[in-house]
Enzyme design. Sequence first.
Site, mmCIF file in Angstrom:
data_model
loop_
_atom_site.group_PDB
_atom_site.id
_atom_site.type_symbol
_atom_site.label_atom_id
_atom_site.label_comp_id
_atom_site.label_asym_id
_atom_site.label_seq_id
_atom_site.Cartn_x
_atom_site.Cartn_y
_atom_site.Cartn_z
ATOM 1 N N ARG A 291 2.870 2.495 -5.380
ATOM 2 C CA ARG A 291 1.495 1.622 -4.634
ATOM 3 C C ARG A 291 1.387 0.364 -5.105
ATOM 4 N NH1 ARG A 291 -2.057 5.123 -6.842
ATOM 5 N NH2 ARG A 291 -2.308 6.680 -5.095
ATOM 6 N N ALA A 292 2.044 0.027 -6.030
ATOM 7 C CA ALA A 292 1.912 -1.862 -6.228
ATOM 8 C C ALA A 292 2.588 -2.404 -4.961
ATOM 9 C CB ALA A 292 2.675 -2.102 -7.540
#
Length: 681
Positions: A283-284
């Site tokens: 997700r980062a």
Amino acid sequence: MPQQYPFCAVVGADEPDGPFGEMALALLLTTISPEVGGVLVRGQKGTAKSTIVRALAEVLPHIDVVAGDRFSSDPRDDTHLSPDGPFAADVAAESRPVRLVELPVGATEDRVLGSLHLERALSEGRTEYEPGLLARAHRGLLYVDEVNLLHDHLVDVLLDAAAMGRATVERDGVSLTHAARFVLVGTMNPEEGELRPQLLDRFGLSVEVAAPDDPALRAEVVRRRIAFDADPVGFSASYAAAQAALTERVRAAQEQVSHVELTDAALLRIAELCAAFGVDGLRADIVTARTAVAHAAWQGRDRVVLDDIRAAARLALPHRRRRNPFDAPGMDDELLDQVLGDDLPEPPDPDPDPEPDPDGPSDPGGTSYGEDEGTSRPYDVPQEPEDDAEPGSSSDPADNDASAGAGDRPAGGGSPVSAGQPYRTRLLTAHGTGTGEAGRRSRAITERGRRVGASATGSGSVHLLETLRAAAPHQAARGRDGGRLLLRPTDLRFATREGKEANLVLFCVDASGSMAARRRMEQVKTAILSLLLDAYRRRDKVGLVTFRGTGAELALPPTHSVDVAAARLEELPAGGRTPLAEGLLEAARVLAVERLRDPRRRPLLVVVTDGRATSGPDAVDRSRLAAGLLAAQGVASVVVDCESGAMRLGLAGALAAHLGAEHLPVGEVSAEALADVARAA
């Protein structure tokens, strides 16, 4: 509607290095590209967090919605997910401002998700859905002040809606789904506790905000605030042109963002950056890429450059580096600059007639970015120095515990002993059934859980069967002639549910000389740190009382922040006599004060000691009297027995008897140790 403080009037909001510049930038980027995932603002009280968030909606461009639709559907969207639909192809549209919907921390699940329209159900017999806050926030901003204090069941609702982009309601005879895509903005004071990791990761960006240290800036903040309070309309009018220009810039960036080019080189640099910082999951990477694109659009560029990636990383990565609740978020600027290196290469010009390469095939995208001659990596991450020493062979003889008797060396003369790796603890609970805030520790009557009855007073979901049962005996007196059931407000019955509550866990820690042996203190601190981690997961408040020498002190007033408690524990000194009675009396005083502040929250006292009372001639008798005082008040207690060695006096066990407390050897605090004891038995 009260006049809002202008966004452009915030001191330093238009400067990247200004006191509130990073926060303003994060808020604007997530509205330019809502897919970024919202903003978490961390800062101490009085740092203008709520002021800036509430001012944001005033500078956002208006949106088009289907006229009369309660769910703010976009008239250009053919896939309307609105219970008020379907709509005709030529449906009327209207323009309105973006909504800022505030979610109170004490809101009920019915208010957030929506529920059965109770008045029409009872008076007309119709099943009609009444939208909640998530429906109102669709295509707008959902603001949660003190988001770290939000109840767990509301956190679960937000997680589901943020992940799916829609809200599903299955309750009270209502079954429907509606769109719920919103920009989630949360503000919090870290001193009051941290967020659950699942919710923390759902925020795309996070920023730390603090009051400026420069006296000139502080004076300017006060000057503008006083001017606004004296004449809100006139003050806002003086910033009208700046507000309009900002709105136009946001509109241009929203139109530009879908045309910004994210090259393969830029995407690979982002992936390298996330890998170097060791963030969990992917997700980062996604959030950093989307933020970099939004930043490029904000700067009016048509392609992502290195400055966009740097700005995105500073907003998207700090809160994802936390490995456990005791890790502070932050960025290593030196590593960031080393990973990013030089600027991104220009994309290769298209060549319709490429010349063949006499040296063989090459990369179709040209030379890999950042590669020098004979180098295949774009950067070098500093490596930890290798340690070839044997275990236990420290260069400092004072740190080598391999020699006999090293574990009994006092810890109070040098630096404080650090705790070891925390472990999963056994569950400690308050006895009986409480009525406190919903949590995950002790049994209680709460807003969530299994339904165990009904009550004429209360809030939350209505118990329909009990409501009808209460109304049935009065139908003849109310003149019912065989038609619809006649109901009155006094007939309402609310469901009573039994679940779990959060408690106040007060640690009373013996820091005297008898506890100061290095290995014992390490074991004690590890046990307390593990219990603190358990308290964080169960949403408890924690406090810390320590006693040593001739008295006791409140090292940490009760708070939701276990981070602060862990820091105080790390610095805990040890040595001197054991004023056990003073420690117990200080704990009783703290609990009495907290009982007045928060009467619903039941306490759990955890006394960590070996039971030796040595301060004063009548130390033993006074400690027994203090223990009897706590027992008479009905305080649920646990004595963690730290006595070790072959010859044990059993004093902690005697203290537990006087307290009416559970006696727990420190070696059995962990759940694994308890399981081993059970298996052995």
